[in-house]
Design an enzyme around this catalytic site. Sequence first.
Site, mmCIF file in Angstrom:
data_model
loop_
_atom_site.group_PDB
_atom_site.id
_atom_site.type_symbol
_atom_site.label_atom_id
_atom_site.label_comp_id
_atom_site.label_asym_id
_atom_site.label_seq_id
_atom_site.Cartn_x
_atom_site.Cartn_y
_atom_site.Cartn_z
ATOM 1 N N ARG A 31 -22.027 40.550 -41.609
ATOM 2 C CA ARG A 31 -21.295 41.035 -42.792
ATOM 3 C C ARG A 31 -22.230 41.234 -43.978
ATOM 4 N NH1 ARG A 31 -16.226 37.111 -41.807
ATOM 5 N NH2 ARG A 31 -14.884 38.521 -40.624
ATOM 6 N N TYR A 79 -10.063 36.226 -44.160
ATOM 7 C CA TYR A 79 -11.214 36.778 -44.877
ATOM 8 C C TYR A 79 -10.761 37.841 -45.877
ATOM 9 C CZ TYR A 79 -15.616 39.243 -45.707
ATOM 10 O OH TYR A 79 -16.705 39.837 -46.300
ATOM 11 N N VAL A 111 -14.249 24.812 -44.408
ATOM 12 C CA VAL A 111 -14.653 24.944 -43.014
ATOM 13 C C VAL A 111 -13.514 25.592 -42.240
ATOM 14 C CG1 VAL A 111 -13.866 22.590 -42.455
ATOM 15 C CG2 VAL A 111 -15.568 23.715 -40.995
ATOM 16 N N HIS A 112 -13.884 26.481 -41.312
ATOM 17 C CA HIS A 112 -12.836 27.161 -40.556
ATOM 18 C C HIS A 112 -13.033 27.128 -39.047
ATOM 19 C CE1 HIS A 112 -15.878 30.354 -40.854
ATOM 20 N NE2 HIS A 112 -15.312 30.900 -39.805
ATOM 21 N N GLU A 153 -13.978 36.571 -55.466
ATOM 22 C CA GLU A 153 -15.154 37.161 -56.103
ATOM 23 C C GLU A 153 -14.847 37.739 -57.484
ATOM 24 O OE1 GLU A 153 -16.854 39.959 -53.398
ATOM 25 O OE2 GLU A 153 -17.272 38.451 -51.853
#
Length: 483
Positions: free
Chosen positions: A419, A232, A174-175, A367
């Site tokens: 995004r 990010y 969580v940010h 990823e």
Amino acid sequence: MHAIFYGVFLQAELILGINRIKPYGEILLQLQSNFLTFEGTAGFKMIRRKFKSVLIIAFMIVIVISTIKTNIDNTSKTNRFVKQNLYSQTVLISKSVIERFDHEVDCRRIIEGDELEIAYALEVLRNGDYNCSSNDDVRNNAQNCERFLKMFNFNRFTISKEEIDFPIAFSLLVHKDAVQMEILLRAIYRPHNVYCIHIDRKSNSSLHDAMTAVTKCLPNVFIASKLEDVIYASYSRLQADINCMQDLLNYTDVKWEYLINLPAQEYPLKTNLEMVKILKLFNGTNSIESVYDTATHYRVNETYKVNLKTLKVESTKQRKPPPPHNMTVGKGSAYGAFSRRFVEFALNDERAQDLLKWTEDTYSPDEFFWATLAINKHLGTPGIQYNALGFPDRKLWITTSTTWQSPGPGVNCHGRYVRDICIFGLRDLQKLVSEKEFFANKFYHDYQPYALKCMEEWIFNKSATGNNLPTDLFYYRLALNST
């Protein structure tokens, strides 16, 4: 006198069942036959006295057997009561009661795709005054744990022994939004699982305070021991998960079987029981997305670093050396369902640690890390099932359902894109509830808020009523056996 014989026999039969009392019944019936034979003879009085004695003994046997059975039943009920109350927070929900979380709209009709109800819900949101909660609201509610647990249904579950015997660990990121995290947590929370929450270190104090307050109310929920400034597409995003995974491996109170990592914006499509049954079927096989994708090689062929002014990841235009140990770079999701053996391998194997170090200056290493461990068969990574071409089986990727923006005809997302990922809206629910994945990514609690509210109602009622229903495992068995 006939009635006395049959009264004794039937009473015993009711207590123990016909098969168990048969020997006693035969004795009593034989006695009755003898009695009828001698009735009216000179020896009748003597036989009647003997029969009365036998009859008294028979009644005493029935009473003793009845008392023993009652004690056994009471002991069984006590054992069941103790077992059901292993967790003081657990309260069983009536299997027949379907609850509505919001009476302004009909969530059942919305999930069924009823356009009139969806249009009405959207009109209510446009014209109404829908107040969304804040981080401070979460913190204030959690100041009183008893009220907090009751208010948000943290103390109402249907938990099977199968679930208790198969605990799951969760790594939650969580940010910015404690409300979003609390909504996810209440949907997946069970007192026998374990949950690590990583809070972006640079997030404002209201988020940290709210999450700290929540963890004080839930003994098996804790904040990661080391927090990262998450940026990010940078390595810090992967490191945040690694920190929670290490903490969860060190958490000795729960011997979890699988670990699932999630961002706060995901929401479950399966109940805890359904996930347990599916993961038991997987039997140590991971659900990791891993493909060979040359279109993304630019992210790992050059080095990247964080621009400290913009806090964005930028290319240095410098060539990056190939990965260690003759590895092929795989591409996949940052999220997965990982067996305990896989997590131990990823965090402790020397080659895995060399790869982790290598990803530090790549773009979006979260990823690539899991996918690269999976795609390289020569590493012997635990829990990877390969297809006939030697690649990880794509059909076993069942962790997260994500709708990506793509060119071409047709509407894939009825919400909006952020995004290139769909933020789900009301018209997306009908499709989502039929998906085979465990979770849907993403929801925003303040965007078409009835969408998430209706998902809450649906998963709560499915959890409450589904324990007596068979779980559809056909798809997952077919996926496991198709290679």
